[in-house]
Write a protein that holds these residues in place. Structure first.
Motif, PDB file in Angstrom:
ATOM      1  N   CYS A 194       0.837  -1.210   0.000  1.00  0.00           N
ATOM      2  CA  CYS A 194       0.000   0.000   0.000  1.00  0.00           C
ATOM      3  C   CYS A 194       0.867   1.254   0.000  1.00  0.00           C
ATOM      4  O   CYS A 194       0.585   2.219  -0.729  1.00  0.00           O
ATOM      5  N   TYR A 214      -7.982  -3.147  -0.907  1.00  0.00           N
ATOM      6  CA  TYR A 214      -6.839  -2.266  -1.147  1.00  0.00           C
ATOM      7  C   TYR A 214      -6.344  -2.304  -2.590  1.00  0.00           C
ATOM      8  O   TYR A 214      -5.933  -1.280  -3.138  1.00  0.00           O
ATOM      9  N   ARG A 246      -7.406   4.166   0.093  1.00  0.00           N
ATOM     10  CA  ARG A 246      -6.276   4.648   0.880  1.00  0.00           C
ATOM     11  C   ARG A 246      -6.551   4.427   2.367  1.00  0.00           C
ATOM     12  O   ARG A 246      -7.583   4.842   2.892  1.00  0.00           O
ATOM     13  N   LEU A 271      -3.991   0.933  -6.448  1.00  0.00           N
ATOM     14  CA  LEU A 271      -4.521   1.135  -5.102  1.00  0.00           C
ATOM     15  C   LEU A 271      -5.989   1.503  -5.204  1.00  0.00           C
ATOM     16  O   LEU A 271      -6.351   2.517  -5.793  1.00  0.00           O
TER      17      LEU A 271
END
Length: 400
Positions: free
Chosen positions: A150, A190, A209, A206
């Protein structure tokens, strides 16, 4: 009258132009462009030694990976011998096996049904046990791996990175071999994988967030110090030059002023910043600091970093950052490869900022060292046996 008025206006115009020129000149004298500040590269033997310490470990890992990638995880010994140059192995495979016992079992089999049996290699029971232990450690640290993925995506300009590039750096960050197949689909909240990895047009994107991941190592450190002291601590870089490293007066002054600038998190949008500004330079140093902090060994070869120039908006001369900020980074030339290292993560040649996934390496080193001890014991027994034989022969000769 008109002529006099024009003359007065002309005078003030020239005066204003001169004043503006002097102001611009003054500003240019006060603010040196980043590119004009040069720092001489100096060798740091202790940090170079940190890379040298892992040489044997990396060599063994390459050979094991080569065998594991084969169908059935077995390979004729002579086939592996032909790949020595690609594996950067400067001794014969048989010599490598003698020096590193316990990694493989050697057995005879036929390459084709009617051919003569030849030597094959397969992973040993001890290596099989290590691979199982590796899976356990990865499972225990799954959330850490997700957080790293991430973070890499959050720092990128479009929140997506080529899947093939991520596969290329999996060892640098501790991602398991099957992270795109097994881990990414598991965390669909994610990640989104598009295209087919291996074909050059696949990307990891992504989807959402998580603010829990949006704090850099530097920001986390400042928060921790603030809680301990009760005093608000500004996020900033640790800057420390090793003994024997010196900066020119001009560079010291520039670095002092640069360090006083506000720290810009690598996880915030900076599209409004001028690419040539000192603020952008500080943000870029923050990106490199965070990337190295996320890596297993707190160091990454510069060519590997260069593969992500588009995703992270690196300039063509991005590697000069590591020498210009030599109190934060070190650029090693060990092994003929430029490697960016994070100074604060090391004490002399020892890595002190240890990633939890380094437990895998520790287990592997234990496996290697156990084999080395057994080999040393065998050599000692052989030397003692040879010495006894020579003493017996000497006694017989004296009797004659």
């Amino acid at each position: 009258m008109f002529s006099k008025t024009r003359s007065v206006l002309s005078y003030f115009h020239k005066l204003n132009t001169t004043h503006t020129s002097l102001s611009i000149l003054k500003i240019n004298l006060q603010i040196k462009p980043i590119s004009s500040l040069k720092v001489v590269w100096r060798k740091d033997q202790k940090l170079d030694q940190a890379i040298e310490n892992d040489k044997q470990y990396r060599l063994c890992a390459r050979v094991i990976k080569e065998v594991l990638n084969e169908p059935g995880q077995v390979i004729p010994l002579r086939y592996l011998e032909k790949r020595r140059e690609r594996l950067r192995l400067n001794v014969k495979i048989k010599t490598f096996l003698d020096r590193n016992p316990g990694l493989f079992d050697v057995y005879y089999d036929r390459i084709k049904p009617k051919t003569e049996p030849v030597q094959f290699l397969r992973i040993s029971d001890r290596l099989e046990q290590f691979l199982e232990e590796e899976k356990r450690i990865i499972n225990e640290n799954e959330y850490l791996i997700v957080a790293k993925l991430c973070k890499l995506l959050m720092m990128s300009k479009d929140r997506l990175i080529s899947a093939d590039k991520l596969v290329h750096v999996k060892r640098e960050f501790g991602f398991p071999n099957d992270f795109l197949v097994n881990l990414v689909p598991k965390y669909s909240q994610y990640f989104r994988l598009t295209g087919s990895p291996g074909e050059g047009k696949s990307f990891l994107e992504l989807v959402s967030r998580n603010e829990e991941f949006a704090k850099s190592v530097i920001e986390q450190r400042a928060e921790k110090e603030s809680k301990l002291t009760g005093i608000r601590v500004r996020p900033n870089f640790n800057f420390k030059l090793p003994p024997g490293f010196f900066l020119t007066k001009e560079m010291r002054e520039w670095s002092r002023d640069w360090m006083e600038l506000d720290y810009t998190s690598p996880y915030v949008d900076v599209s409004q910043l001028d690419q040539a500004s000192r603020e952008m330079e500080k943000r870029m140093v923050g990106v490199f600091h965070e990337l190295l902090s996320l890596s297993i060994h707190k160091r990454i070869p510069v060519p590997i970093l260069g593969k992500f120039s588009d995703e992270y908006r690196f300039s063509n001369a991005f590697s000069t950052v590591f020498t210009r900020h030599s109190g934060i980074f070190y650029m090693s030339l060990k092994g003929g490869i430029k490697t960016a290292m994070l100074r604060e993560a090391y004490k002399d040649d020892k890595l002190i900022d240890r990633d939890p996934l380094l437990a895998i390496k520790d287990k592997f080193v234990e496996l290697l060292e156990e084999g080395w001890r057994k080999r040393e014991e065998q050599l000692r027994l052989q030397r003692e046996e040879s010495k006894k034989d020579m003493e017996i022969m000497a006694m017989r000769n004296s009797d004659c």
